[in-house]
Write an enzyme that holds these catalytic residues in place. Sequence first.
Site, PDB file in Angstrom:
ATOM      1  N   CYS A 118     -15.941  11.853   1.865  1.00  0.00           N
ATOM      2  CA  CYS A 118     -15.411  12.383   2.943  1.00  0.00           C
ATOM      3  C   CYS A 118     -15.609  13.689   3.055  1.00  0.00           C
ATOM      4  O   CYS A 118     -16.020  14.468   2.174  1.00  0.00           O
ATOM      5  CB  CYS A 118     -13.909  12.045   2.555  1.00  0.00           C
ATOM      6  SG  CYS A 118     -13.135  12.408   4.480  1.00  0.00           S
ATOM      7  N   LYS A 193      -7.241   2.477   6.689  1.00  0.00           N
ATOM      8  CA  LYS A 193      -6.843   3.903   6.166  1.00  0.00           C
ATOM      9  C   LYS A 193      -5.763   4.383   7.358  1.00  0.00           C
ATOM     10  O   LYS A 193      -6.485   4.605   8.391  1.00  0.00           O
ATOM     11  CB  LYS A 193      -7.768   4.932   5.690  1.00  0.00           C
ATOM     12  CG  LYS A 193      -6.992   5.996   5.362  1.00  0.00           C
ATOM     13  CD  LYS A 193      -8.189   7.094   4.852  1.00  0.00           C
ATOM     14  CE  LYS A 193      -7.770   8.514   4.388  1.00  0.00           C
ATOM     15  NZ  LYS A 193      -8.686   9.279   3.925  1.00  0.00           N
ATOM     16  N   LYS A 246      -4.824   1.464   2.492  1.00  0.00           N
ATOM     17  CA  LYS A 246      -4.250   2.867   2.088  1.00  0.00           C
ATOM     18  C   LYS A 246      -3.334   3.217   3.038  1.00  0.00           C
ATOM     19  O   LYS A 246      -3.798   3.351   4.151  1.00  0.00           O
ATOM     20  CB  LYS A 246      -5.313   3.825   1.624  1.00  0.00           C
ATOM     21  CG  LYS A 246      -5.137   5.006   1.309  1.00  0.00           C
ATOM     22  CD  LYS A 246      -6.125   5.823   1.297  1.00  0.00           C
ATOM     23  CE  LYS A 246      -5.738   7.224   0.811  1.00  0.00           C
ATOM     24  NZ  LYS A 246      -6.822   8.148   1.105  1.00  0.00           N
ATOM     25  N   SER A 272      -0.772   9.523  -3.369  1.00  0.00           N
ATOM     26  CA  SER A 272      -0.071  10.527  -4.170  1.00  0.00           C
ATOM     27  C   SER A 272       1.509  10.546  -3.760  1.00  0.00           C
ATOM     28  O   SER A 272       2.171  10.826  -4.448  1.00  0.00           O
ATOM     29  CB  SER A 272      -0.908  11.821  -3.679  1.00  0.00           C
ATOM     30  OG  SER A 272      -0.694  11.922  -2.170  1.00  0.00           O
ATOM     31  N   TYR A 311      -2.698   6.758  -9.557  1.00  0.00           N
ATOM     32  CA  TYR A 311      -2.482   8.027 -10.350  1.00  0.00           C
ATOM     33  C   TYR A 311      -1.853   7.770 -11.775  1.00  0.00           C
ATOM     34  O   TYR A 311      -1.692   8.622 -12.536  1.00  0.00           O
ATOM     35  CB  TYR A 311      -1.737   9.149  -9.682  1.00  0.00           C
ATOM     36  CG  TYR A 311      -2.492   9.592  -8.309  1.00  0.00           C
ATOM     37  CD1 TYR A 311      -3.671  10.419  -8.542  1.00  0.00           C
ATOM     38  CD2 TYR A 311      -2.167   9.126  -7.074  1.00  0.00           C
ATOM     39  CE1 TYR A 311      -4.365  10.603  -7.531  1.00  0.00           C
ATOM     40  CE2 TYR A 311      -2.992   9.489  -6.093  1.00  0.00           C
ATOM     41  CZ  TYR A 311      -3.927  10.227  -6.208  1.00  0.00           C
ATOM     42  OH  TYR A 311      -4.867  10.426  -5.090  1.00  0.00           O
TER      43      TYR A 311
HETATM   44  C1  PBG Z   1      -9.698  11.986   2.237  1.00  0.00           C
HETATM   45  C2  PBG Z   1      -8.616  11.263   1.489  1.00  0.00           C
HETATM   46  C3  PBG Z   1      -7.386  11.311   1.414  1.00  0.00           C
HETATM   47  C4  PBG Z   1      -6.890  10.651   0.263  1.00  0.00           C
HETATM   48  C5  PBG Z   1      -7.878  10.073  -0.230  1.00  0.00           C
HETATM   49  N1  PBG Z   1      -9.045  10.376   0.416  1.00  0.00           N
HETATM   50  C6  PBG Z   1      -6.517  12.208   2.130  1.00  0.00           C
HETATM   51  C7  PBG Z   1      -6.343  12.236   3.799  1.00  0.00           C
HETATM   52  O1  PBG Z   1      -7.028  11.242   4.278  1.00  0.00           O
HETATM   53  O2  PBG Z   1      -5.720  13.141   4.291  1.00  0.00           O
HETATM   54  C8  PBG Z   1      -5.297  10.407  -0.084  1.00  0.00           C
HETATM   55  C9  PBG Z   1      -4.998  10.216  -1.460  1.00  0.00           C
HETATM   56  C10 PBG Z   1      -3.596  10.330  -1.622  1.00  0.00           C
HETATM   57  O3  PBG Z   1      -2.707  10.683  -1.227  1.00  0.00           O
HETATM   58  O4  PBG Z   1      -3.499   9.867  -2.948  1.00  0.00           O
HETATM   59  N2  PBG Z   1     -10.682  12.459   1.645  1.00  0.00           N
END
Ligand code: PBG
Length: 320
Positions: A118, A193, A246, A272, A311
Amino acid sequence: MSSYPDVRLRRFRRSGPLRALVRETRLSLDQFVMPLFVAPESLRNEELPGMSRWSVEDVVREVEELVRLGVQAVILFGIPEEKDEQATGAWEDDGIVQRALRALRPRFPELVLATDVCLCEYTSHGHCGVIVDGEVHNDQSVELLARTAVSHVDAGADVVAPSDMMDGRVAGVREALDDSGFESTPILAYSAKYASAFYGPFREAADSAPSFGDRRGYQMDPANVREALRECELDIDEGADAVMIKPALPYLDVIRAVREAFDVPVAAYNVSGEYAMVKAASRSGWLDERQAALESLTAIKRAGADLIVSYWTKDLAQWL
Ligand code: PBG
Protein backbone atom coordinates in the site's frame (compact mmCIF):
# COMPACT_ATOMS: atom_id res chain seq x y z
CA MET A 1 -37.05 -39.82 19.88
CA SER A 2 -36.31 -36.43 18.34
CA SER A 3 -37.07 -34.02 21.11
CA TYR A 4 -36.89 -33.44 24.83
CA PRO A 5 -36.90 -35.37 27.13
CA ASP A 6 -35.27 -38.00 24.87
CA VAL A 7 -32.93 -35.45 23.36
CA ARG A 8 -30.79 -33.56 25.85
CA LEU A 9 -28.09 -31.44 24.22
CA ARG A 10 -26.46 -30.87 27.59
CA ARG A 11 -25.18 -34.45 27.60
CA PHE A 12 -22.18 -33.60 25.45
CA ARG A 13 -21.49 -30.44 27.40
CA ARG A 14 -20.88 -32.12 30.72
CA SER A 15 -17.07 -32.08 30.68
CA GLY A 16 -14.18 -30.53 28.84
CA PRO A 17 -13.23 -33.74 27.02
CA LEU A 18 -16.85 -34.36 25.96
CA ARG A 19 -17.12 -30.83 24.61
CA ALA A 20 -13.82 -31.20 22.78
CA LEU A 21 -15.04 -34.34 21.02
CA VAL A 22 -17.85 -32.46 19.33
CA ARG A 23 -16.17 -29.07 18.81
CA GLU A 24 -16.77 -27.82 15.29
CA THR A 25 -14.18 -25.06 15.07
CA ARG A 26 -10.57 -25.06 16.21
CA LEU A 27 -7.83 -22.49 16.26
CA SER A 28 -4.44 -23.59 15.11
CA LEU A 29 -1.43 -21.33 15.13
CA ASP A 30 -0.38 -22.27 11.61
CA GLN A 31 -3.32 -20.30 10.20
CA PHE A 32 -2.40 -17.07 11.96
CA VAL A 33 -0.37 -14.17 10.66
CA MET A 34 1.31 -11.67 13.01
CA PRO A 35 1.49 -8.06 11.76
CA LEU A 36 4.79 -6.27 12.39
CA PHE A 37 5.64 -2.59 11.88
CA VAL A 38 9.19 -1.81 10.82
CA ALA A 39 10.51 1.71 11.24
CA PRO A 40 13.79 3.63 11.39
CA GLU A 41 13.59 3.42 15.19
CA SER A 42 11.85 1.10 17.60
CA LEU A 43 8.91 2.46 19.56
CA ARG A 44 7.35 0.11 22.08
CA ASN A 45 3.66 0.40 22.74
CA GLU A 46 3.04 -0.89 26.25
CA GLU A 47 -0.74 -0.62 26.11
CA LEU A 48 -1.10 -2.22 22.68
CA PRO A 49 2.01 -4.37 22.25
CA GLY A 50 0.84 -5.47 18.81
CA MET A 51 1.16 -1.88 17.63
CA SER A 52 4.83 -1.52 18.55
CA ARG A 53 7.33 -0.41 15.93
CA TRP A 54 10.55 -2.27 15.35
CA SER A 55 13.84 -1.17 13.85
CA VAL A 56 15.33 -3.65 11.39
CA GLU A 57 17.67 -4.87 14.10
CA ASP A 58 14.89 -5.29 16.65
CA VAL A 59 12.46 -6.90 14.23
CA VAL A 60 14.97 -9.69 13.76
CA ARG A 61 14.95 -10.24 17.52
CA GLU A 62 11.17 -10.08 17.74
CA VAL A 63 10.78 -12.57 14.89
CA GLU A 64 13.27 -14.87 16.57
CA GLU A 65 10.95 -14.95 19.57
CA LEU A 66 7.84 -15.42 17.43
CA VAL A 67 9.43 -18.32 15.59
CA ARG A 68 10.52 -19.87 18.87
CA LEU A 69 6.90 -19.67 20.06
CA GLY A 70 5.74 -21.43 16.90
CA VAL A 71 4.42 -18.54 14.80
CA GLN A 72 4.64 -19.47 11.12
CA ALA A 73 3.77 -16.28 9.29
CA VAL A 74 4.18 -12.52 9.65
CA ILE A 75 3.00 -9.58 7.55
CA LEU A 76 5.25 -6.53 7.38
CA PHE A 77 4.22 -2.87 7.32
CA GLY A 78 6.72 -0.05 6.93
CA ILE A 79 7.07 3.43 8.34
CA PRO A 80 9.64 5.22 6.17
CA GLU A 81 12.17 7.85 7.20
CA GLU A 82 10.59 10.31 4.79
CA LYS A 83 7.29 10.58 3.00
CA ASP A 84 6.61 12.21 -0.37
CA GLU A 85 3.96 12.57 -3.07
CA GLN A 86 5.18 9.53 -5.01
CA ALA A 87 5.49 7.21 -1.99
CA THR A 88 9.14 6.63 -2.86
CA GLY A 89 9.74 4.81 0.42
CA ALA A 90 7.27 2.12 -0.63
CA TRP A 91 9.03 0.95 -3.79
CA GLU A 92 12.68 2.00 -3.52
CA ASP A 93 15.18 -0.79 -3.33
CA ASP A 94 16.44 0.13 0.12
CA GLY A 95 13.06 1.03 1.59
CA ILE A 96 12.39 0.05 5.18
CA VAL A 97 10.35 -3.09 4.36
CA GLN A 98 12.86 -4.17 1.74
CA ARG A 99 15.69 -3.84 4.27
CA ALA A 100 13.73 -5.78 6.88
CA LEU A 101 13.05 -8.53 4.33
CA ARG A 102 16.72 -8.81 3.45
CA ALA A 103 17.57 -9.13 7.14
CA LEU A 104 14.83 -11.68 7.88
CA ARG A 105 14.87 -13.85 4.75
CA PRO A 106 18.21 -15.64 5.25
CA ARG A 107 17.72 -15.99 9.01
CA PHE A 108 14.25 -17.54 8.87
CA PRO A 109 14.05 -19.62 5.71
CA GLU A 110 10.88 -21.44 6.82
CA LEU A 111 8.90 -18.44 8.01
CA VAL A 112 6.19 -17.08 5.68
CA LEU A 113 7.09 -13.46 5.01
CA ALA A 114 4.07 -11.57 3.71
CA THR A 115 4.02 -7.84 3.00
CA ASP A 116 1.26 -5.28 2.96
CA VAL A 117 1.40 -3.50 -0.39
CA CYS A 118 0.00 0.00 0.00
CA LEU A 119 1.15 3.58 -0.34
CA CYS A 120 -0.59 5.25 2.63
CA GLU A 121 2.32 4.88 5.03
CA TYR A 122 4.65 6.41 2.44
CA THR A 123 2.73 9.33 0.95
CA SER A 124 3.07 12.80 2.49
CA HIS A 125 -0.74 13.16 2.42
CA GLY A 126 -1.47 9.68 3.83
CA HIS A 127 -3.73 8.49 1.00
CA CYS A 128 -3.30 5.04 -0.50
CA GLY A 129 -2.41 6.37 -3.94
CA VAL A 130 -1.09 9.27 -6.00
CA ILE A 131 -3.10 12.50 -5.86
CA VAL A 132 -3.97 14.18 -9.16
CA ASP A 133 -6.30 17.21 -9.09
CA GLY A 134 -7.26 16.52 -5.49
CA GLU A 135 -8.27 12.90 -6.11
CA VAL A 136 -6.53 9.57 -5.74
CA HIS A 137 -5.60 8.64 -9.31
CA ASN A 138 -6.37 4.98 -9.84
CA ASP A 139 -4.10 3.90 -12.65
CA GLN A 140 -1.02 5.87 -11.63
CA SER A 141 -1.37 4.39 -8.15
CA VAL A 142 -1.60 0.86 -9.55
CA GLU A 143 1.72 1.38 -11.33
CA LEU A 144 3.45 2.29 -8.08
CA LEU A 145 1.76 -0.55 -6.20
CA ALA A 146 3.00 -3.03 -8.80
CA ARG A 147 6.49 -1.63 -8.48
CA THR A 148 6.26 -1.94 -4.68
CA ALA A 149 5.16 -5.59 -4.89
CA VAL A 150 8.04 -6.51 -7.20
CA SER A 151 10.58 -4.84 -4.92
CA HIS A 152 9.18 -6.75 -1.92
CA VAL A 153 9.44 -10.10 -3.65
CA ASP A 154 12.87 -9.19 -4.93
CA ALA A 155 13.91 -8.60 -1.29
CA GLY A 156 12.52 -11.94 -0.12
CA ALA A 157 8.74 -11.73 0.39
CA ASP A 158 6.79 -15.00 -0.03
CA VAL A 159 3.34 -13.41 -0.34
CA VAL A 160 2.22 -9.91 -1.32
CA ALA A 161 -1.00 -8.44 0.02
CA PRO A 162 -2.28 -5.34 -1.80
CA SER A 163 -4.49 -3.35 0.59
CA ASP A 164 -5.10 -0.12 -1.31
CA MET A 165 -8.50 -0.89 -2.95
CA MET A 166 -7.60 0.62 -6.34
CA ASP A 167 -9.43 -0.99 -9.27
CA GLY A 168 -7.32 -3.36 -11.32
CA ARG A 169 -4.46 -3.51 -8.87
CA VAL A 170 -4.42 -7.28 -8.61
CA ALA A 171 -4.01 -7.56 -12.39
CA GLY A 172 -1.32 -4.87 -12.26
CA VAL A 173 0.59 -6.61 -9.49
CA ARG A 174 0.23 -10.04 -11.14
CA GLU A 175 1.52 -8.79 -14.47
CA ALA A 176 4.48 -6.99 -12.91
CA LEU A 177 5.41 -10.02 -10.81
CA ASP A 178 5.22 -12.34 -13.81
CA ASP A 179 7.31 -9.94 -15.91
CA SER A 180 9.99 -10.09 -13.23
CA GLY A 181 10.03 -13.88 -13.11
CA PHE A 182 7.98 -14.09 -9.90
CA GLU A 183 5.10 -16.09 -11.37
CA SER A 184 5.17 -18.43 -8.34
CA THR A 185 4.51 -15.72 -5.75
CA PRO A 186 0.90 -15.72 -4.48
CA ILE A 187 -1.24 -12.60 -4.12
CA LEU A 188 -3.39 -12.31 -1.02
CA ALA A 189 -5.78 -9.53 -2.02
CA TYR A 190 -7.49 -7.35 0.55
CA SER A 191 -10.56 -7.68 -1.67
CA ALA A 192 -13.31 -6.45 0.63
CA LYS A 193 -11.68 -3.75 2.68
CA TYR A 194 -14.19 -1.44 4.27
CA ALA A 195 -13.84 2.26 5.07
CA SER A 196 -13.84 1.48 8.78
CA ALA A 197 -13.52 3.34 12.06
CA PHE A 198 -11.71 0.30 13.44
CA TYR A 199 -8.35 1.16 11.83
CA GLY A 200 -7.66 3.95 14.34
CA PRO A 201 -4.81 2.40 16.35
CA PHE A 202 -3.15 1.12 13.17
CA ARG A 203 -3.10 4.58 11.63
CA GLU A 204 -1.36 5.87 14.71
CA ALA A 205 1.15 3.01 14.71
CA ALA A 206 1.79 3.34 10.98
CA ASP A 207 1.47 7.14 10.95
CA SER A 208 -0.86 6.81 7.95
CA ALA A 209 -3.96 8.84 8.72
CA PRO A 210 -4.97 10.87 5.63
CA SER A 211 -4.13 14.55 6.05
CA PHE A 212 -7.30 15.58 4.18
CA GLY A 213 -10.57 13.84 3.41
CA ASP A 214 -11.04 10.15 4.12
CA ARG A 215 -10.74 6.80 2.35
CA ARG A 216 -14.38 6.42 1.33
CA GLY A 217 -13.51 7.16 -2.30
CA TYR A 218 -11.71 3.81 -2.55
CA GLN A 219 -12.47 1.62 0.47
CA MET A 220 -15.88 -0.07 0.63
CA ASP A 221 -19.07 1.27 2.14
CA PRO A 222 -19.75 -0.68 5.39
CA ALA A 223 -23.39 -1.06 4.32
CA ASN A 224 -22.61 -3.32 1.34
CA VAL A 225 -22.23 -7.07 1.05
CA ARG A 226 -23.17 -7.80 -2.58
CA GLU A 227 -20.46 -5.37 -3.61
CA ALA A 228 -17.97 -7.37 -1.54
CA LEU A 229 -18.76 -10.42 -3.65
CA ARG A 230 -18.15 -8.38 -6.82
CA GLU A 231 -14.82 -7.17 -5.42
CA CYS A 232 -13.78 -10.74 -4.65
CA GLU A 233 -14.90 -12.00 -8.04
CA LEU A 234 -12.97 -9.31 -9.88
CA ASP A 235 -9.85 -9.91 -7.80
CA ILE A 236 -10.02 -13.67 -8.39
CA ASP A 237 -10.46 -13.04 -12.13
CA GLU A 238 -7.44 -10.75 -12.05
CA GLY A 239 -5.34 -13.44 -10.42
CA ALA A 240 -5.78 -13.20 -6.66
CA ASP A 241 -4.78 -16.51 -5.04
CA ALA A 242 -6.65 -15.72 -1.82
CA VAL A 243 -9.06 -12.98 -0.78
CA MET A 244 -9.29 -11.06 2.46
CA ILE A 245 -12.15 -9.42 4.32
CA LYS A 246 -11.35 -6.56 6.63
CA PRO A 247 -12.24 -5.77 9.41
CA ALA A 248 -13.35 -9.17 10.70
CA LEU A 249 -15.75 -9.07 13.66
CA PRO A 250 -18.21 -6.47 12.40
CA TYR A 251 -18.21 -8.26 9.00
CA LEU A 252 -18.76 -11.93 9.86
CA ASP A 253 -21.69 -12.04 7.43
CA VAL A 254 -19.36 -10.91 4.64
CA ILE A 255 -16.83 -13.64 5.54
CA ARG A 256 -19.64 -16.21 5.42
CA ALA A 257 -20.98 -14.91 2.08
CA VAL A 258 -17.52 -14.93 0.49
CA ARG A 259 -16.79 -18.39 1.90
CA GLU A 260 -19.96 -19.75 0.30
CA ALA A 261 -19.49 -18.03 -3.05
CA PHE A 262 -15.83 -18.87 -3.79
CA ASP A 263 -13.43 -21.75 -3.40
CA VAL A 264 -10.25 -19.72 -2.95
CA PRO A 265 -8.73 -19.44 0.54
CA VAL A 266 -10.47 -16.75 2.57
CA ALA A 267 -8.54 -14.56 4.99
CA ALA A 268 -9.88 -12.19 7.62
CA TYR A 269 -8.08 -9.25 9.19
CA ASN A 270 -8.86 -8.92 12.88
CA VAL A 271 -7.91 -5.24 12.87
CA SER A 272 -6.29 -2.88 15.34
CA GLY A 273 -9.58 -1.45 16.64
CA GLU A 274 -10.98 -4.90 17.38
CA TYR A 275 -7.82 -5.68 19.33
CA ALA A 276 -7.77 -2.30 21.10
CA MET A 277 -11.40 -2.55 22.25
CA VAL A 278 -10.75 -5.80 24.05
CA LYS A 279 -7.47 -4.53 25.49
CA ALA A 280 -9.14 -1.39 26.84
CA ALA A 281 -12.10 -3.27 28.30
CA SER A 282 -9.87 -5.82 29.97
CA ARG A 283 -7.71 -3.06 31.43
CA SER A 284 -10.88 -1.64 32.98
CA GLY A 285 -11.63 -5.05 34.43
CA TRP A 286 -14.74 -5.40 32.28
CA LEU A 287 -13.78 -8.59 30.51
CA ASP A 288 -11.07 -11.19 30.36
CA GLU A 289 -8.69 -10.50 27.45
CA ARG A 290 -7.72 -14.09 26.76
CA GLN A 291 -11.26 -15.40 26.77
CA ALA A 292 -12.60 -12.50 24.71
CA ALA A 293 -9.77 -12.86 22.18
CA LEU A 294 -10.18 -16.63 21.82
CA GLU A 295 -13.92 -16.23 21.43
CA SER A 296 -13.48 -13.50 18.79
CA LEU A 297 -10.96 -15.51 16.80
CA THR A 298 -13.09 -18.65 17.02
CA ALA A 299 -16.08 -16.67 15.72
CA ILE A 300 -14.03 -15.43 12.77
CA LYS A 301 -13.04 -19.01 11.89
CA ARG A 302 -16.58 -20.26 12.39
CA ALA A 303 -17.82 -17.61 9.95
CA GLY A 304 -15.59 -19.19 7.32
CA ALA A 305 -12.09 -17.69 7.45
CA ASP A 306 -9.22 -20.05 6.68
CA LEU A 307 -6.47 -17.76 7.85
CA ILE A 308 -6.55 -14.80 10.20
CA VAL A 309 -4.29 -11.80 10.49
CA SER A 310 -4.31 -10.84 14.16
CA TYR A 311 -2.30 -8.81 16.68
CA TRP A 312 -3.07 -11.61 19.15
CA THR A 313 -0.99 -14.11 17.15
CA LYS A 314 1.94 -13.84 19.56
CA ASP A 315 -0.31 -14.25 22.61
CA LEU A 316 -2.15 -17.06 20.89
CA ALA A 317 1.12 -18.94 20.53
CA GLN A 318 1.31 -18.93 24.32
CA TRP A 319 -2.40 -19.56 24.94
CA LEU A 320 -2.90 -22.57 22.69
C1 PBG B 1 -3.38 0.12 4.54
C2 PBG B 1 -3.79 -0.71 5.69
C3 PBG B 1 -4.56 -0.31 6.79
C4 PBG B 1 -4.68 -1.42 7.62
C5 PBG B 1 -3.97 -2.45 7.02
N1 PBG B 1 -3.46 -2.00 5.81
C6 PBG B 1 -5.08 1.00 7.19
C7 PBG B 1 -6.04 1.78 6.43
O1 PBG B 1 -6.59 1.36 5.42
O2 PBG B 1 -6.23 2.92 6.85
C8 PBG B 1 -5.41 -1.45 8.92
C9 PBG B 1 -5.06 -2.54 9.82
C10 PBG B 1 -5.55 -2.40 11.20
O3 PBG B 1 -6.32 -1.50 11.57
O4 PBG B 1 -5.17 -3.27 11.99
N2 PBG B 1 -1.99 0.07 4.34
